[in-house]
Design a protein around this motif. Structure first.
Motif, PDB file in Angstrom:
ATOM      1  N   VAL A  60       0.851  -1.188   0.000  1.00  0.00           N
ATOM      2  CA  VAL A  60       0.000   0.000   0.000  1.00  0.00           C
ATOM      3  C   VAL A  60       0.886   1.237   0.000  1.00  0.00           C
ATOM      4  O   VAL A  60       1.756   1.384   0.859  1.00  0.00           O
ATOM      5  N   MET A  61       0.675   2.128  -0.990  1.00  0.00           N
ATOM      6  CA  MET A  61       1.373   3.401  -1.043  1.00  0.00           C
ATOM      7  C   MET A  61       0.387   4.515  -0.736  1.00  0.00           C
ATOM      8  O   MET A  61      -0.701   4.567  -1.313  1.00  0.00           O
ATOM      9  N   GLU A  62       0.757   5.386   0.192  1.00  0.00           N
ATOM     10  CA  GLU A  62      -0.071   6.541   0.509  1.00  0.00           C
ATOM     11  C   GLU A  62       0.720   7.818   0.274  1.00  0.00           C
ATOM     12  O   GLU A  62       1.867   7.942   0.705  1.00  0.00           O
ATOM     13  N   ASN A  63       0.096   8.768  -0.425  1.00  0.00           N
ATOM     14  CA  ASN A  63       0.720  10.069  -0.605  1.00  0.00           C
ATOM     15  C   ASN A  63       0.640  10.876   0.681  1.00  0.00           C
ATOM     16  O   ASN A  63      -0.357  10.801   1.414  1.00  0.00           O
ATOM     17  N   LEU A  64       1.680  11.625   0.951  1.00  0.00           N
ATOM     18  CA  LEU A  64       1.694  12.556   2.076  1.00  0.00           C
ATOM     19  C   LEU A  64       1.432  13.937   1.501  1.00  0.00           C
ATOM     20  O   LEU A  64       2.303  14.555   0.881  1.00  0.00           O
ATOM     21  N   ILE A  65       0.213  14.398   1.679  1.00  0.00           N
ATOM     22  CA  ILE A  65      -0.259  15.617   1.039  1.00  0.00           C
ATOM     23  C   ILE A  65      -0.443  16.705   2.088  1.00  0.00           C
ATOM     24  O   ILE A  65      -0.928  16.456   3.193  1.00  0.00           O
ATOM     25  N   GLY A  66      -0.065  17.930   1.725  1.00  0.00           N
ATOM     26  CA  GLY A  66      -0.161  19.031   2.683  1.00  0.00           C
ATOM     27  C   GLY A  66       0.790  18.812   3.840  1.00  0.00           C
ATOM     28  O   GLY A  66       1.969  18.513   3.647  1.00  0.00           O
ATOM     29  N   ASP A  67       0.259  18.931   5.052  1.00  0.00           N
ATOM     30  CA  ASP A  67       1.125  18.793   6.241  1.00  0.00           C
ATOM     31  C   ASP A  67       1.209  17.357   6.761  1.00  0.00           C
ATOM     32  O   ASP A  67       1.714  17.117   7.860  1.00  0.00           O
ATOM     33  N   ALA A  68       0.758  16.377   5.963  1.00  0.00           N
ATOM     34  CA  ALA A  68       0.807  14.970   6.405  1.00  0.00           C
ATOM     35  C   ALA A  68       2.236  14.494   6.627  1.00  0.00           C
ATOM     36  O   ALA A  68       2.460  13.533   7.364  1.00  0.00           O
ATOM     37  N   ASP A  69       3.199  15.170   6.003  1.00  0.00           N
ATOM     38  CA  ASP A  69       4.587  14.747   6.206  1.00  0.00           C
ATOM     39  C   ASP A  69       5.110  15.117   7.590  1.00  0.00           C
ATOM     40  O   ASP A  69       6.206  14.701   7.971  1.00  0.00           O
ATOM     41  N   ASP A  70       4.319  15.879   8.338  1.00  0.00           N
ATOM     42  CA  ASP A  70       4.709  16.172   9.730  1.00  0.00           C
ATOM     43  C   ASP A  70       4.769  14.907  10.577  1.00  0.00           C
ATOM     44  O   ASP A  70       5.394  14.896  11.642  1.00  0.00           O
ATOM     45  N   ASP A  71       4.143  13.843  10.112  1.00  0.00           N
ATOM     46  CA  ASP A  71       4.126  12.577  10.848  1.00  0.00           C
ATOM     47  C   ASP A  71       5.334  11.694  10.531  1.00  0.00           C
ATOM     48  O   ASP A  71       5.325  10.493  10.796  1.00  0.00           O
ATOM     49  N   TRP A  72       6.400  12.286   9.983  1.00  0.00           N
ATOM     50  CA  TRP A  72       7.538  11.495   9.522  1.00  0.00           C
ATOM     51  C   TRP A  72       8.142  10.625  10.623  1.00  0.00           C
ATOM     52  O   TRP A  72       8.526   9.480  10.373  1.00  0.00           O
ATOM     53  N   ALA A  73       8.217  11.140  11.856  1.00  0.00           N
ATOM     54  CA  ALA A  73       8.855  10.362  12.927  1.00  0.00           C
ATOM     55  C   ALA A  73       8.034   9.124  13.260  1.00  0.00           C
ATOM     56  O   ALA A  73       8.588   8.027  13.456  1.00  0.00           O
ATOM     57  N   ALA A  74       6.713   9.277  13.318  1.00  0.00           N
ATOM     58  CA  ALA A  74       5.847   8.135  13.613  1.00  0.00           C
ATOM     59  C   ALA A  74       5.907   7.099  12.492  1.00  0.00           C
ATOM     60  O   ALA A  74       5.909   5.890  12.739  1.00  0.00           O
ATOM     61  N   ILE A  75       5.974   7.573  11.248  1.00  0.00           N
ATOM     62  CA  ILE A  75       6.050   6.648  10.113  1.00  0.00           C
ATOM     63  C   ILE A  75       7.354   5.856  10.163  1.00  0.00           C
ATOM     64  O   ILE A  75       7.378   4.639   9.927  1.00  0.00           O
ATOM     65  N   LEU A  76       8.439   6.528  10.499  1.00  0.00           N
ATOM     66  CA  LEU A  76       9.731   5.848  10.580  1.00  0.00           C
ATOM     67  C   LEU A  76       9.751   4.770  11.662  1.00  0.00           C
ATOM     68  O   LEU A  76      10.540   3.817  11.580  1.00  0.00           O
ATOM     69  N   ALA A  77       8.883   4.903  12.649  1.00  0.00           N
ATOM     70  CA  ALA A  77       8.830   3.914  13.727  1.00  0.00           C
ATOM     71  C   ALA A  77       7.987   2.693  13.369  1.00  0.00           C
ATOM     72  O   ALA A  77       7.985   1.704  14.103  1.00  0.00           O
TER      73      ALA A  77
END
Length: 356
Positions: free
Chosen positions: A309-326
């Motif tokens: 599953v690929m999800e785009n990080l749109i707008g400020d969704a990339d603010d969750d980068w630390a949680a995604i990396l975990a």
């Protein structure tokens, strides 16, 4: 066959160019980006970068001299600079493929000429022609500018004939096509790579989900409604590639309908709905594009996991980068852009599920 160490020119400085440059580097190639933008995220991963207008003959001559092959990362570039480059250095995909894909009426007429199926459509250049087209096709319908526009831009929905004037004004009273609505259950895409020798490979089709006209998620394996139409859609994409003498990655987006697939549009480049292939396939769409334009054998398109599953990080969704990396099984890609805003793709995350 271009050997490693050769230089690949890329027209365009966005995230697709960024990922193409990374794939090229892994195969030992150098890349040179040409783009007019002050911010070029592709330049962050490329070997070199020139900021200049695409129409400068001096710049184009320099690019042709320093590159062994040239490609492009988006279709909203004037065809004239691409044609000029093609007279001095190999350019893939060829300028004719670009010209067909960047004009919606030409694209649909071409697809129909090789027995492809599209939504009902009419070319309109005036308000009177739009009104007449609505009478023929009916409403609801979608009015799309003939050129430019992506991720839902350059198009307006028309609920009924009374909305013609407002829609015509909304697109700037420019040449357009009117498309009839298609009754579909899912949207999907075929990502295909074709070499100069005519060899082709394609990836399993993802189920593409859009929010407000922008791709939000691509999932594999696709539902049965898509899987049952995979063969027909892939065959049409192959016919398109052959007819255009296409070299590189070609993306075709489809509607899955009760009576078979309907082609929505084609893109003469690597595609957002193929980003999952970086981790989710043996050879990514970016690697296969580099392989194709350099004359290398095409890579394996098989899945590397039972579920992707690929999800785009749109707008400020990339603010969750630390949680995604975990997250176990999550692969984060940030595009290095400055300034998030609504609707702007800032990155994507691909999640692999190793067992069902």
């Amino acid at each position: 066959m271009l050997p490693p160490g050769s230089t690949i020119g890329i027209l365009g400085g966005g995230q697709l160019g960024r990922m193409l440059a990374s794939a090229a580097a892994e195969l030992g190639y150098r890349t040179h980006i040409l783009a007019p933008d002050a911010e070029s995220v592709a330049a962050q991963t490329a070997s070199s970068f020139t900021r200049a207008d695409y129409h400068s003959r001096i710049v184009l001559d320099e690019m042709a001299a320093r590159c062994d092959v040239v490609t492009y990362e988006f279709e909203n570039i004037a065809v004239e600079p691409v044609e000029y480059l093609a007279r001095h250095v190999p350019v893939h995909p060829n300028p004719h493929a670009l010209a067909v894909a960047q004009d919606r009426a030409s694209e649909k007429a071409f697809v129909e000429s090789i027995d492809g199926r599209t939504a009902p459509w009419r070319r309109v250049a005036t308000l009177d022609e739009l009104t007449a087209a609505l009478g023929e096709i009916g409403a609801p319908a979608i009015l799309k500018t003939l050129r430019l526009g992506y991720d839902g831009k350059g198009q307006v929905r028309i609920a009924d004939a009374s909305g013609a004037q407002a829609a015509w004004d909304a697109i700037g009273r420019r040449p357009a096509i009117l498309e009839g609505f298609v009754d579909f259950t899912h949207e999907f895409s075929i990502i295909l790579a074709r070499g100069a020798d005519g060899a082709m490979v394609s990836y399993p089709p993802p189920w593409n989900e859009h929010v407000e006209g922008i791709l939000a998620r691509s999932s594999l394996p696709a539902p049965a409604e898509i899987a049952s139409q995979w063969g027909v859609a892939a065959a049409l994409t192959g016919r398109i590639a052959d007819a255009l003498d296409y070299v590189g990655v070609l993306a075709c987006e489809f509607f899955a309908c009760s009576d078979g697939p309907v082609l929505n549009e084609m893109a003469p480049r690597v595609h957002n709905s193929g980003h999952w292939t970086i981790e989710g396939a043996v050879a990514s769409q970016f690697e296969n594009h580099i392989r194709a334009i350099c004359g290398l054998p095409l890579g394996d398109t098989a899945l590397t996991a039972p579920e992707v599953v690929m999800e785009n990080l749109i707008g400020d969704a990339d603010d969750d980068w630390a949680a995604i990396l975990a997250e176990p099984g999550a692969h984060l890609h940030l595009y290095g852009k400055n300034g998030a805003r609504p609707g702007r793709k800032m990155g994507h995350v691909t999640r692999l599920k190793r067992s069902l």
